[in-house]
Design a protein around this motif. Structure first.
Motif, PDB file in Angstrom:
ATOM      1  N   ASN A 152       0.557  -0.978  -0.208  1.00 57.57           N
ATOM      2  CA  ASN A 152      -0.170  -0.188   0.270  1.00 57.57           C
ATOM      3  C   ASN A 152       0.424   1.251   0.165  1.00 57.57           C
ATOM      4  O   ASN A 152       1.970   0.876  -0.188  1.00 57.57           O
ATOM      5  N   LEU A 153       0.317   2.430  -0.446  1.00 56.17           N
ATOM      6  CA  LEU A 153       1.140   3.502  -0.075  1.00 56.17           C
ATOM      7  C   LEU A 153       1.655   4.186   1.095  1.00 56.17           C
ATOM      8  O   LEU A 153       2.493   4.108   1.089  1.00 56.17           O
ATOM      9  N   LEU A 154       1.113   3.665   1.644  1.00 49.70           N
ATOM     10  CA  LEU A 154       1.058   4.245   3.345  1.00 49.70           C
ATOM     11  C   LEU A 154       3.187   3.785   3.280  1.00 49.70           C
ATOM     12  O   LEU A 154       3.761   3.608   3.497  1.00 49.70           O
ATOM     13  N   SER A 155       3.262   2.534   3.210  1.00 55.26           N
ATOM     14  CA  SER A 155       4.019   1.342   3.150  1.00 55.26           C
ATOM     15  C   SER A 155       5.324   2.007   2.500  1.00 55.26           C
ATOM     16  O   SER A 155       6.289   2.252   2.777  1.00 55.26           O
ATOM     17  N   LEU A 173      18.599   7.172   4.828  1.00 53.83           N
ATOM     18  CA  LEU A 173      20.171   6.260   5.817  1.00 53.83           C
ATOM     19  C   LEU A 173      20.935   6.786   4.079  1.00 53.83           C
ATOM     20  O   LEU A 173      22.167   6.946   4.447  1.00 53.83           O
ATOM     21  N   LEU A 174      20.248   6.630   3.072  1.00 54.42           N
ATOM     22  CA  LEU A 174      21.433   7.478   2.150  1.00 54.42           C
ATOM     23  C   LEU A 174      22.209   8.732   2.360  1.00 54.42           C
ATOM     24  O   LEU A 174      23.250   9.043   1.962  1.00 54.42           O
ATOM     25  N   THR A 175      21.185  10.031   2.710  1.00 48.69           N
ATOM     26  CA  THR A 175      22.273  10.920   2.626  1.00 48.69           C
ATOM     27  C   THR A 175      22.851  11.025   3.817  1.00 48.69           C
ATOM     28  O   THR A 175      23.558  11.503   4.061  1.00 48.69           O
ATOM     29  N   ILE A 193      10.726   7.197   2.681  1.00 44.60           N
ATOM     30  CA  ILE A 193      11.822   8.099   3.713  1.00 44.60           C
ATOM     31  C   ILE A 193      12.793   7.365   4.173  1.00 44.60           C
ATOM     32  O   ILE A 193      14.356   8.494   4.141  1.00 44.60           O
ATOM     33  N   LEU A 194      12.306   6.334   4.769  1.00 40.95           N
ATOM     34  CA  LEU A 194      13.705   5.271   5.277  1.00 40.95           C
ATOM     35  C   LEU A 194      15.173   5.219   4.245  1.00 40.95           C
ATOM     36  O   LEU A 194      15.885   5.656   4.889  1.00 40.95           O
ATOM     37  N   ALA A 195      14.230   4.868   3.690  1.00 40.49           N
ATOM     38  CA  ALA A 195      16.164   4.958   2.095  1.00 40.49           C
ATOM     39  C   ALA A 195      17.117   6.150   1.962  1.00 40.49           C
ATOM     40  O   ALA A 195      17.980   6.280   2.121  1.00 40.49           O
TER      41      ALA A 195
END
Length: 60
Positions: free
Chosen positions: A2-5, A16-18, A11-13
């Motif tokens: 679904n869109l929320l997950s 972490l990349l930042t 956002i998590l990825a």
């Protein structure tokens, strides 16, 4: 999925990349600073090296 997950994973990825890019940039900055090898050259030392009375200005 679904869109929320999907958005939470995105956002998590990005977060972490930042952080990874920040750590890489920090170590590259430190390596560049270590390689620079700056000498403490004063104005008087530069003047003696150039054998002149004034380094940046001329007298009229």
């Amino acid at each position: 999925m679904n869109l929320l997950s999907f958005l939470s994973f995105l956002i998590l990825a990005i977060t972490l990349l930042t952080m990874v890019f920040g750590v890489i940039a920090y170590f590259l900055y430190k390596a560049r600073e270590r390689k620079k090898n700056i000498d403490d050259l004063t104005y008087e030392d530069a003047r003696e090296k150039e054998h002149g009375e004034l380094l940046f200005f001329t007298k009229n």
